[in-house]
Write an enzyme that holds these catalytic residues in place. Structure first.
Site, PDB file in Angstrom:
ATOM      1  N   GLY A   1      -4.062   1.135  10.826  1.00  0.00           N
ATOM      2  CA  GLY A   1      -4.951  -0.002  10.564  1.00  0.00           C
ATOM      3  C   GLY A   1      -4.180  -1.295  10.769  1.00  0.00           C
ATOM      4  O   GLY A   1      -3.171  -1.332  11.478  1.00  0.00           O
TER       5      GLY A   1
ATOM      6  N   ARG B   1      -6.606   8.647  12.584  1.00  0.00           N
ATOM      7  CA  ARG B   1      -7.879   9.349  12.792  1.00  0.00           C
ATOM      8  C   ARG B   1      -8.459   8.987  14.154  1.00  0.00           C
ATOM      9  O   ARG B   1      -8.934   9.816  14.887  1.00  0.00           O
ATOM     10  CB  ARG B   1      -8.889   8.936  11.723  1.00  0.00           C
ATOM     11  CG  ARG B   1      -8.993   9.905  10.586  1.00  0.00           C
ATOM     12  CD  ARG B   1      -9.968   9.394   9.607  1.00  0.00           C
ATOM     13  NE  ARG B   1      -9.812   7.951   9.409  1.00  0.00           N
ATOM     14  CZ  ARG B   1     -10.421   7.230   8.496  1.00  0.00           C
ATOM     15  NH1 ARG B   1     -11.263   7.788   7.700  1.00  0.00           N
ATOM     16  NH2 ARG B   1     -10.218   5.936   8.368  1.00  0.00           N
TER      17      ARG B   1
ATOM     18  N   ILE C   1       4.324   3.282   1.836  1.00  0.00           N
ATOM     19  CA  ILE C   1       3.787   2.063   1.195  1.00  0.00           C
ATOM     20  C   ILE C   1       2.273   2.197   1.046  1.00  0.00           C
ATOM     21  O   ILE C   1       1.591   1.215   0.783  1.00  0.00           O
ATOM     22  CB  ILE C   1       4.116   0.778   1.994  1.00  0.00           C
ATOM     23  CG1 ILE C   1       3.568   0.844   3.426  1.00  0.00           C
ATOM     24  CG2 ILE C   1       5.601   0.486   1.980  1.00  0.00           C
ATOM     25  CD1 ILE C   1       3.471  -0.520   4.088  1.00  0.00           C
ATOM     26  N   ALA C   2       1.747   3.428   1.233  1.00  0.00           N
ATOM     27  CA  ALA C   2       0.287   3.603   1.266  1.00  0.00           C
ATOM     28  C   ALA C   2      -0.263   3.804  -0.144  1.00  0.00           C
ATOM     29  O   ALA C   2      -0.761   2.861  -0.771  1.00  0.00           O
ATOM     30  CB  ALA C   2      -0.056   4.766   2.172  1.00  0.00           C
ATOM     31  N   ARG C   3      -0.182   5.013  -0.642  1.00  0.00           N
ATOM     32  CA  ARG C   3      -0.686   5.335  -1.969  1.00  0.00           C
ATOM     33  C   ARG C   3       0.048   6.566  -2.479  1.00  0.00           C
ATOM     34  O   ARG C   3       0.387   7.455  -1.682  1.00  0.00           O
ATOM     35  CB  ARG C   3      -2.185   5.693  -1.929  1.00  0.00           C
ATOM     36  CG  ARG C   3      -3.128   4.544  -2.015  1.00  0.00           C
ATOM     37  CD  ARG C   3      -3.101   3.879  -3.408  1.00  0.00           C
ATOM     38  NE  ARG C   3      -4.042   2.798  -3.504  1.00  0.00           N
ATOM     39  CZ  ARG C   3      -3.806   1.522  -3.178  1.00  0.00           C
ATOM     40  NH1 ARG C   3      -2.627   1.158  -2.732  1.00  0.00           N
ATOM     41  NH2 ARG C   3      -4.743   0.607  -3.315  1.00  0.00           N
TER      42      ARG C   3
ATOM     43  N   GLU D   1       1.836   7.061 -10.686  1.00  0.00           N
ATOM     44  CA  GLU D   1       2.577   5.853 -11.057  1.00  0.00           C
ATOM     45  C   GLU D   1       1.867   5.137 -12.217  1.00  0.00           C
ATOM     46  O   GLU D   1       0.633   5.247 -12.331  1.00  0.00           O
ATOM     47  CB  GLU D   1       2.726   4.917  -9.847  1.00  0.00           C
ATOM     48  CG  GLU D   1       1.414   4.350  -9.345  1.00  0.00           C
ATOM     49  CD  GLU D   1       1.575   3.583  -8.026  1.00  0.00           C
ATOM     50  OE1 GLU D   1       2.248   4.080  -7.109  1.00  0.00           O
ATOM     51  OE2 GLU D   1       0.997   2.489  -7.942  1.00  0.00           O
TER      52      GLU D   1
ATOM     53  N   HIS E   1       5.446  -0.615  -6.420  1.00  0.00           N
ATOM     54  CA  HIS E   1       4.148  -0.950  -5.800  1.00  0.00           C
ATOM     55  C   HIS E   1       4.046  -2.467  -5.581  1.00  0.00           C
ATOM     56  O   HIS E   1       3.153  -3.126  -6.118  1.00  0.00           O
ATOM     57  CB  HIS E   1       3.000  -0.421  -6.668  1.00  0.00           C
ATOM     58  CG  HIS E   1       1.709  -0.258  -5.891  1.00  0.00           C
ATOM     59  ND1 HIS E   1       0.815   0.754  -6.136  1.00  0.00           N
ATOM     60  CD2 HIS E   1       1.172  -0.983  -4.883  1.00  0.00           C
ATOM     61  CE1 HIS E   1      -0.226   0.644  -5.320  1.00  0.00           C
ATOM     62  NE2 HIS E   1      -0.023  -0.410  -4.545  1.00  0.00           N
ATOM     63  N   ILE E   2       4.972  -2.982  -4.771  1.00  0.00           N
ATOM     64  CA  ILE E   2       5.051  -4.440  -4.579  1.00  0.00           C
ATOM     65  C   ILE E   2       4.854  -4.839  -3.123  1.00  0.00           C
ATOM     66  O   ILE E   2       5.236  -5.935  -2.714  1.00  0.00           O
ATOM     67  CB  ILE E   2       6.387  -5.013  -5.111  1.00  0.00           C
ATOM     68  CG1 ILE E   2       7.600  -4.358  -4.425  1.00  0.00           C
ATOM     69  CG2 ILE E   2       6.484  -4.851  -6.619  1.00  0.00           C
ATOM     70  CD1 ILE E   2       8.922  -5.079  -4.708  1.00  0.00           C
ATOM     71  N   GLY E   3       4.230  -3.967  -2.327  1.00  0.00           N
ATOM     72  CA  GLY E   3       4.084  -4.247  -0.897  1.00  0.00           C
ATOM     73  C   GLY E   3       3.460  -5.604  -0.585  1.00  0.00           C
ATOM     74  O   GLY E   3       3.857  -6.287   0.355  1.00  0.00           O
TER      75      GLY E   3
HETATM   76  C1  DGY Z   1      -3.571  -2.810  -2.067  1.00  0.00           C
HETATM   77  O1  DGY Z   1      -3.875  -3.905  -1.642  1.00  0.00           O
HETATM   78  O2  DGY Z   1      -4.291  -1.817  -1.929  1.00  0.00           O
HETATM   79  C2  DGY Z   1      -2.268  -2.713  -2.781  1.00  0.00           C
HETATM   80  O3  DGY Z   1      -1.789  -1.422  -2.823  1.00  0.00           O
HETATM   81  C3  DGY Z   1      -2.392  -3.287  -4.158  1.00  0.00           C
HETATM   82  O4  DGY Z   1      -3.117  -2.392  -4.934  1.00  0.00           O
END
Ligand code: DGY
Length: 333
Positions: free
Chosen positions: A156, A179, A238-240, A269, A287-289
């Site tokens: 994306g 995908r 850095i996704a989830r 987390e 989780h600071i992306g």
């Molecule tokens: C998002 O924008 O989805 C980040 O992970 C913050 O939750």
């Protein structure tokens, strides 16, 4: 009578004040994480909520809060929300894409570099006073970035930003799996070539995960996928949390199946798997992306503009800026 809204987490007060022009606002200045029951209690009589990934908005909550008309999430991801349940009940859902793309792509690229070049590991070594000799030839030797193959899973906006950084800034060969394949112009702009998932896993020197979470994406990367990677490869997520099987990753890091991992998101987390905490070859962040001042403020502002518009107020009344579903908001006369 003015509608009432809830802001579930503390946010920038000067930005949140915009909500007070239109609504009676209940906020959470102490930034407590509410239980599902506490959230339902606080949502009674509320027309809208400014939510975050820490709150689950599901059918049970919606049924218990029948006056809720808009759920405006701070974050591009919205896997905390049952969008189908919202749509079925005429509840608008919005997220905050675009404003965080470049900041998050910077972070993903930086975390990948820190992981490959063992920056955090060397930092810990220096801090603990263990550094007693200079010039050791193989001291903290890691993987190169320049000229290496960057693999991206999920292509994306953020994935494309990371690809551009690798291709244009660092002369990397960039391969991706997604995908859907990008069109030729998008591939040229990102400097990236589409490959199947197996090829991605086998050929990447540095694999970065940027795909959205859904139940179908649970444990997309587990022991079998990691086993296909090079022993010298790094994995950056850095996704989830939940996209990677953290226990399998920890075992692979211990066994040397891959070289290192950079993780900004974790299963369950803020708890982190004990074996990941113990692994020296990990860079672990909270989780600071998207966490630059400018971007976090822009995300809060966009969520607030969405909430105002979704409840039929402000310059965009009835037309939320970044809707996730196609529910038509009420427009006030
Ligand atoms: C998002 O924008 O989805 C980040 O992970 C913050 O939750």
């Amino acid at each position: 009578m003015r509608p009432s809204v809830l802001a579930t987490r503390a946010t920038f007060p000067d930005i949140a004040d915009r909500l007070r022009q239109y609504f009676d606002v209940t906020d959470n200045p102490s930034d407590t994480i509410w239980s599902p029951t506490e959230l339902i209690e606080r949502l009674q009589g509320k027309s809208g909520v400014m939510s975050t990934g820490s709150e689950r908005i599901d059918a049970a909550l919606l049924d218990a809060c029948p006056e809720l008309k808009a759920v405006c999430n701070v974050g591009v991801g919205y896997n905390n929300i049952d969008v189908a349940a919202c749509t079925a009940r005429g509840v608008v859902v919005t997220n905050t894409p675009d404003v965080l793309t470049e900041t998050t792509a910077d972070y993903g690229f930086g975390l990948m570099m820190a992981t490959a070049r063992r920056i955090a590991e060397s930092d810990r070594f220096v801090r603990t006073g263990a550094w007693t000799k200079t010039g050791i030839h193989d001291h903290f030797v890691g993987g190169d970035i320049q000229g290496a193959t960057l693999g991206i899973l999920g292509m994306g906006r953020i994935g494309r930003g990371i690809a551009r950084r690798g291709a244009l800034g660092f002369g990397m060969r960039v391969i991706y799996h997604n995908r859907s394949k990008l069109d030729a112009a998008q591939e040229a702009e990102a400097g990236a070539q589409y490959v199947d998932k197996q090829t991605l896993l086998k050929e990447a020197d540095h694999l970065v995960l940027v795909l959205p979470y859904s139940p179908a994406a649970h444990h997309t990367i587990g022991a079998a996928e990691i086993a296909l990677m090079k022993p010298s490869a790094t994995l950056t997520n850095i996704a989830r949390g939940g996209i990677v099987d953290d226990a399998a990753l920890a075992a692979a890091l211990r066994a040397g199946t891959i070289a290192a991992a950079g993780l900004d998101v974790f299963e369950g987390e803020p708890k982190v798997h004990a074996d990941l905490l113990a692994a020296p070859n990990t860079v672990l962040t909270a989780h600071i992306g998207s966490a630059s001042v400018r971007t976090r403020r822009a995300m809060a502002a966009l969520a607030i503009d969405n909430l105002i518009a979704s409840l039929g107020y402000g310059p965009q009344a009835g037309a939320p800026l970044t809707p996730v579903n196609a529910v038509r908001p009420q427009v006030r006369s």
